[in-house]
Design an enzyme around this catalytic site. Structure first.
Site, PDB file in Angstrom:
ATOM      1  N   THR A 118      -2.435  47.755 133.218  1.00  0.00           N
ATOM      2  CA  THR A 118      -2.367  47.648 134.282  1.00  0.00           C
ATOM      3  C   THR A 118      -0.574  48.467 134.280  1.00  0.00           C
ATOM      4  O   THR A 118      -0.607  49.398 135.157  1.00  0.00           O
ATOM      5  CB  THR A 118      -2.156  46.651 135.412  1.00  0.00           C
ATOM      6  OG1 THR A 118      -3.251  46.047 135.341  1.00  0.00           O
ATOM      7  CG2 THR A 118      -1.627  46.587 136.576  1.00  0.00           C
ATOM      8  N   ILE A 121      -1.200  51.694 133.051  1.00  0.00           N
ATOM      9  CA  ILE A 121      -1.970  53.145 133.798  1.00  0.00           C
ATOM     10  C   ILE A 121      -0.571  53.635 134.907  1.00  0.00           C
ATOM     11  O   ILE A 121      -0.231  54.219 135.155  1.00  0.00           O
ATOM     12  CB  ILE A 121      -2.934  52.877 134.828  1.00  0.00           C
ATOM     13  CG1 ILE A 121      -4.420  52.419 133.615  1.00  0.00           C
ATOM     14  CG2 ILE A 121      -3.744  53.024 135.598  1.00  0.00           C
ATOM     15  CD1 ILE A 121      -4.647  53.898 133.000  1.00  0.00           C
ATOM     16  N   GLU A 122       0.048  52.440 135.231  1.00  0.00           N
ATOM     17  CA  GLU A 122       0.970  52.403 136.030  1.00  0.00           C
ATOM     18  C   GLU A 122       2.776  53.525 135.813  1.00  0.00           C
ATOM     19  O   GLU A 122       2.348  54.657 136.670  1.00  0.00           O
ATOM     20  CB  GLU A 122       1.363  50.992 136.920  1.00  0.00           C
ATOM     21  CG  GLU A 122       0.600  50.747 137.462  1.00  0.00           C
ATOM     22  CD  GLU A 122       0.230  51.486 139.196  1.00  0.00           C
ATOM     23  OE1 GLU A 122       1.118  51.957 139.496  1.00  0.00           O
ATOM     24  OE2 GLU A 122      -0.590  50.736 139.325  1.00  0.00           O
ATOM     25  N   THR A 123       2.921  53.154 134.661  1.00  0.00           N
ATOM     26  CA  THR A 123       3.948  53.698 134.227  1.00  0.00           C
ATOM     27  C   THR A 123       3.794  53.941 132.563  1.00  0.00           C
ATOM     28  O   THR A 123       5.594  54.102 132.118  1.00  0.00           O
ATOM     29  CB  THR A 123       5.536  52.375 134.747  1.00  0.00           C
ATOM     30  OG1 THR A 123       5.248  51.840 133.969  1.00  0.00           O
ATOM     31  CG2 THR A 123       5.090  52.456 136.341  1.00  0.00           C
ATOM     32  N   TYR A 310      -8.995  53.930 139.735  1.00  0.00           N
ATOM     33  CA  TYR A 310      -8.152  53.602 139.320  1.00  0.00           C
ATOM     34  C   TYR A 310      -8.694  52.286 138.406  1.00  0.00           C
ATOM     35  O   TYR A 310      -8.284  51.619 137.170  1.00  0.00           O
ATOM     36  CB  TYR A 310      -7.204  53.289 140.640  1.00  0.00           C
ATOM     37  CG  TYR A 310      -6.172  51.777 139.665  1.00  0.00           C
ATOM     38  CD1 TYR A 310      -5.103  53.124 139.494  1.00  0.00           C
ATOM     39  CD2 TYR A 310      -6.217  50.561 140.131  1.00  0.00           C
ATOM     40  CE1 TYR A 310      -3.909  52.036 138.959  1.00  0.00           C
ATOM     41  CE2 TYR A 310      -5.497  49.974 139.502  1.00  0.00           C
ATOM     42  CZ  TYR A 310      -4.303  50.644 139.425  1.00  0.00           C
ATOM     43  OH  TYR A 310      -2.697  49.657 138.617  1.00  0.00           O
TER      44      TYR A 310
END
Length: 331
Positions: A118, A121-123, A310
């Site tokens: 997570t 994927i996010e940052t 996502y």
């Protein structure tokens, strides 16, 4: 003469835009919002007027919110997010914070590889947390003609409350074009509801404290119903078009018995379907569609981002990170 005229017009336009930006607080809808924040949450009117006078119009924000990456085909989205760089650096991140991840997994029941994926994927593990001022991003969408404007006005309210609680200067907080903050890219409302300190402190730092970030993502998933030791999704093989009956417009988990699945042309790739409610996930690609069976935990990941693409990218990245880490540990 023509060059002088063009230069004059450009300068005049820039001055007009700057003037318009600095008078954002004079808009009737912004004035109403300020009045509500003063009456309902006891903010100082003068401070809010001064804050909104710093808001800049950001056409890029509106452009991005209209065309998110989740509208791309799955094979493009997958290529952008499930990468070798994210896999290898996910293993490095896991190894560096293995104690915290192990403790968090035991406490919340959320697998370490899902937490790591997570963040990846996010940052990209904190490399890209966003370049937009949060007050600009939220305000531009909140007071636009977007269908999502009411949601972003609510998030703008949450951001101001969060800034007051965290003692932030709201002019200096940066994040995504949609107003998401920190390494886990929590929206302000999620930050206020789900952010937790790993060590139990009063405030959680989701920008610089990886332990808080790990704990907060696990807390988010747990409070949205993550079921420990249950599947997320498995591949499905489609052998006819009869399965279309199951897709429909209902996005809720539909209980499909194994006999129904076999009868209607969908061949499962695993026996895990036997006792788990599931639904068919169709991921669009340039060459057709890729089909999976999604379980309860797949929809829990979608509470983070409502896109099937996502959730599938988190799942696949988590699998590759886990696989590579186990392989390297065996070597």
């Amino acid at each position: 003469m023509i060059r002088f005229l063009i230069l004059f017009l450009i300068t005049a336009c820039l001055q007009c835009n700057a003037l318009a930006d600095t008078h954002f607080a004079n808009r009737p809808d912004v004035k109403l919002f300020i009045q509500q924040m003063v009456q309902q949450h006891h903010f100082k009117k003068a401070s809010l007027i001064a804050l909104f006078n710093t808001v800049k119009t950001k056409p890029a924000v509106i452009k991005k919110i209209k065309a998110p990456l989740e509208k791309e085909p799955w094979n493009i989205y997958q290529r952008l997010f499930v990468t070798e760089w994210r896999i290898r650096n996910g293993v490095n991140f896991w190894n560096h914070y293995q104690t915290a991840l192990s403790n968090t997994e035991k406490k919340y029941g959320v697998p370490a590889n899902i937490i790591v994926a997570t963040i990846g994927i996010e940052t990209k593990y904190g490399v890209h947390t966003g370049k937009f001022r949060t007050i600009d991003a939220l305000s531009n969408i909140a007071f636009s003609h977007s269908k999502r404007a009411p949601f972003f006005r609510s998030e703008l309210k949450e951001f101001l409350l969060l800034s007051r609680e965290q003692q932030w200067d709201p002019q200096k907080v940066y994040g995504s074009y949609a107003g998401a903050i920190g390494q886990p890219q929590f929206m302000p409302s999620s930050y206020r509801r789900y952010a937790v300190s790993y060590h139990g402190n009063k405030k959680a730092d989701l920008s610089h404290n990886e332990l808080d970030i790990i704990a907060s993502i696990a807390n988010y998933y747990k409070l949205h119903g993550w079921k420990t030791n249950e599947p997320v999704a498995i591949p499905a093989s489609i052998v006819s078009h009869k399965f279309q009956f199951f897709l429909g417009k209902n996005k809720d988990v539909k209980i499909i018995s194994k006999s129904e699945v076999s009868h209607d042309g969908v061949t499962p790739d695993s026996d895990v379907l036997k006792n788990n409610p599931h639904k068919i996930i169709a991921l669009p690609t340039y060459l057709g569609k890729e089909y999976w069976f999604g379980f309860h935990n797949f929809d829990v990941i979608k509470r983070y981002n409502a896109s099937d693409l996502y959730a599938m990218s988190v799942l696949q990245l988590s699998h590759y990170i886990l696989t590579l880490r186990e392989k390297l540990n065996e070597a």
